[in-house]
Design a protein around this motif. Sequence first.
Motif, PDB file in Angstrom:
ATOM      1  N   ALA A   3       0.969  -1.530  -0.334  1.00 28.53           N
ATOM      2  CA  ALA A   3      -0.310   0.238  -0.469  1.00 28.53           C
ATOM      3  C   ALA A   3       0.885   1.279   0.200  1.00 28.53           C
ATOM      4  O   ALA A   3       1.175   2.158  -0.715  1.00 28.53           O
ATOM      5  N   PHE A   4       1.911   0.932   0.957  1.00 25.85           N
ATOM      6  CA  PHE A   4       2.077   2.549   0.792  1.00 25.85           C
ATOM      7  C   PHE A   4       3.496   3.078  -0.405  1.00 25.85           C
ATOM      8  O   PHE A   4       3.534   4.282  -0.663  1.00 25.85           O
ATOM      9  N   LYS A   5       3.934   1.027  -0.671  1.00 25.12           N
ATOM     10  CA  LYS A   5       4.302   1.449  -1.844  1.00 25.12           C
ATOM     11  C   LYS A   5       3.920   2.052  -3.157  1.00 25.12           C
ATOM     12  O   LYS A   5       4.255   3.349  -3.890  1.00 25.12           O
ATOM     13  N   ALA A   6       2.550   1.840  -2.975  1.00 28.38           N
ATOM     14  CA  ALA A   6       1.180   2.309  -4.163  1.00 28.38           C
ATOM     15  C   ALA A   6       1.583   3.770  -4.076  1.00 28.38           C
ATOM     16  O   ALA A   6       1.355   4.759  -5.087  1.00 28.38           O
ATOM     17  N   SER A   7       1.762   4.309  -3.240  1.00 29.20           N
ATOM     18  CA  SER A   7       0.389   5.540  -2.821  1.00 29.20           C
ATOM     19  C   SER A   7       1.752   6.488  -3.519  1.00 29.20           C
ATOM     20  O   SER A   7       1.994   7.561  -3.146  1.00 29.20           O
ATOM     21  N   VAL A   8       3.016   6.087  -2.933  1.00 33.65           N
ATOM     22  CA  VAL A   8       4.263   6.488  -3.162  1.00 33.65           C
ATOM     23  C   VAL A   8       4.822   6.911  -4.610  1.00 33.65           C
ATOM     24  O   VAL A   8       5.335   8.028  -5.199  1.00 33.65           O
ATOM     25  N   ASP A   9       4.634   5.830  -5.029  1.00 36.63           N
ATOM     26  CA  ASP A   9       4.335   5.274  -7.177  1.00 36.63           C
ATOM     27  C   ASP A   9       3.420   6.805  -7.134  1.00 36.63           C
ATOM     28  O   ASP A   9       3.628   7.485  -8.665  1.00 36.63           O
ATOM     29  N   GLY A  10       2.135   6.345  -7.036  1.00 40.78           N
ATOM     30  CA  GLY A  10       1.128   7.208  -7.580  1.00 40.78           C
ATOM     31  C   GLY A  10       1.026   8.903  -7.295  1.00 40.78           C
ATOM     32  O   GLY A  10       0.786   9.606  -8.080  1.00 40.78           O
ATOM     33  N   TYR A  11       1.862   8.844  -5.854  1.00 40.70           N
ATOM     34  CA  TYR A  11       2.108  10.338  -5.848  1.00 40.70           C
ATOM     35  C   TYR A  11       2.802  11.291  -6.917  1.00 40.70           C
ATOM     36  O   TYR A  11       3.697  12.176  -6.554  1.00 40.70           O
ATOM     37  N   LEU A  12       3.947  10.113  -6.269  1.00 40.25           N
ATOM     38  CA  LEU A  12       5.675  10.596  -7.190  1.00 40.25           C
ATOM     39  C   LEU A  12       5.783  10.302  -9.107  1.00 40.25           C
ATOM     40  O   LEU A  12       6.441   9.946  -9.234  1.00 40.25           O
ATOM     41  N   CYS A  13       4.994  10.711 -10.007  1.00 41.04           N
ATOM     42  CA  CYS A  13       5.087  10.411 -11.233  1.00 41.04           C
ATOM     43  C   CYS A  13       4.209  11.533 -12.116  1.00 41.04           C
ATOM     44  O   CYS A  13       4.416  13.029 -11.246  1.00 41.04           O
TER      45      CYS A  13
ATOM     46  N   ILE B 280      -1.064  12.639   6.927  1.00 39.41           N
ATOM     47  CA  ILE B 280       0.073  12.056   7.175  1.00 39.41           C
ATOM     48  C   ILE B 280      -1.045   9.906   8.260  1.00 39.41           C
ATOM     49  O   ILE B 280      -0.394   9.403   7.792  1.00 39.41           O
ATOM     50  N   GLU B 281      -2.172  10.441   8.185  1.00 34.50           N
ATOM     51  CA  GLU B 281      -2.959   9.511   8.825  1.00 34.50           C
ATOM     52  C   GLU B 281      -3.329   8.446   7.989  1.00 34.50           C
ATOM     53  O   GLU B 281      -2.822   6.926   8.197  1.00 34.50           O
ATOM     54  N   LEU B 282      -3.587   8.975   7.104  1.00 35.51           N
ATOM     55  CA  LEU B 282      -3.184   7.309   5.417  1.00 35.51           C
ATOM     56  C   LEU B 282      -2.466   6.944   5.366  1.00 35.51           C
ATOM     57  O   LEU B 282      -1.811   5.790   5.518  1.00 35.51           O
ATOM     58  N   LEU B 283      -0.654   7.408   5.607  1.00 31.99           N
ATOM     59  CA  LEU B 283       0.376   7.326   5.016  1.00 31.99           C
ATOM     60  C   LEU B 283       0.608   6.191   6.428  1.00 31.99           C
ATOM     61  O   LEU B 283       1.372   5.055   6.298  1.00 31.99           O
ATOM     62  N   SER B 284       0.618   5.886   7.630  1.00 32.33           N
ATOM     63  CA  SER B 284       0.491   5.867   8.600  1.00 32.33           C
ATOM     64  C   SER B 284       0.229   4.778   9.086  1.00 32.33           C
ATOM     65  O   SER B 284       0.270   3.514   9.293  1.00 32.33           O
ATOM     66  N   GLY B 285      -1.156   4.802   8.314  1.00 31.19           N
ATOM     67  CA  GLY B 285      -1.680   3.620   8.480  1.00 31.19           C
ATOM     68  C   GLY B 285      -0.760   2.169   7.369  1.00 31.19           C
ATOM     69  O   GLY B 285      -1.023   1.303   7.704  1.00 31.19           O
ATOM     70  N   GLN B 286      -0.346   2.842   6.045  1.00 35.18           N
ATOM     71  CA  GLN B 286      -0.496   1.538   5.645  1.00 35.18           C
ATOM     72  C   GLN B 286       0.840   1.220   5.772  1.00 35.18           C
ATOM     73  O   GLN B 286       1.223   0.153   5.530  1.00 35.18           O
TER      74      GLN B 286
END
Length: 192
Positions: free
Chosen positions: A85-95, A133-139
């Motif tokens: 999940a975290f990797k997917a969020s980072v990939d989706g943000y940093l593209c 932050i809450e979303l990323l922390s949960g991931q």
Amino acid sequence: MRKTKLETAATRVKIVEAARAEFRRHGINGSGLTGLMAAAGLTQGGFYKHFESKAQLVAETTEAAVDDQVEQLRHMAEHAGAQRAFKASVDGYLCAEHRDGEAGCPYAALGSELARGDEQVRAVAVDGFERMIELLSGQLSATAASSTRDQALLAMCAMMGALTVSRMAKGEPLSEEVLAVVNRQLVDRLTG
């Protein structure tokens, strides 16, 4: 002829959506009411039928942008599964798509202007940041052993900075490099 409540609400949404694009293109201070309303296909005279002030519009626009950003990252993470999940969020943000899109993270696009906003604008911006932050922390909690809030704060600030620099350097090799390096470093260090 008076508009119905539904028509009035639709017009308000139209103004918020137009303002999001205008703020992203020209910044908050570089976007006047006349231009904002023209972008929505309306005249400036109708602005105060929908909003008390430009600050109220900025606050609503920021909240809508954060809502969309959180929902996009949540959606990407759900499809990736808990461990990725975290990797997917980072990939989706940093593209490149996020960097170049009309919508996106209000913090990377308008952070310094949001910081100079009135109390209402800053409160909405801080609340939205806490949601990110809450979303990323949960991931991160699915893969991390140490404080996930600390890691989420680090990740969000690094991603905002990377996206800002990538936008600044768009068209240069540095733009893609910064997205790739920050992505790799965050994922390797925070989930590895």
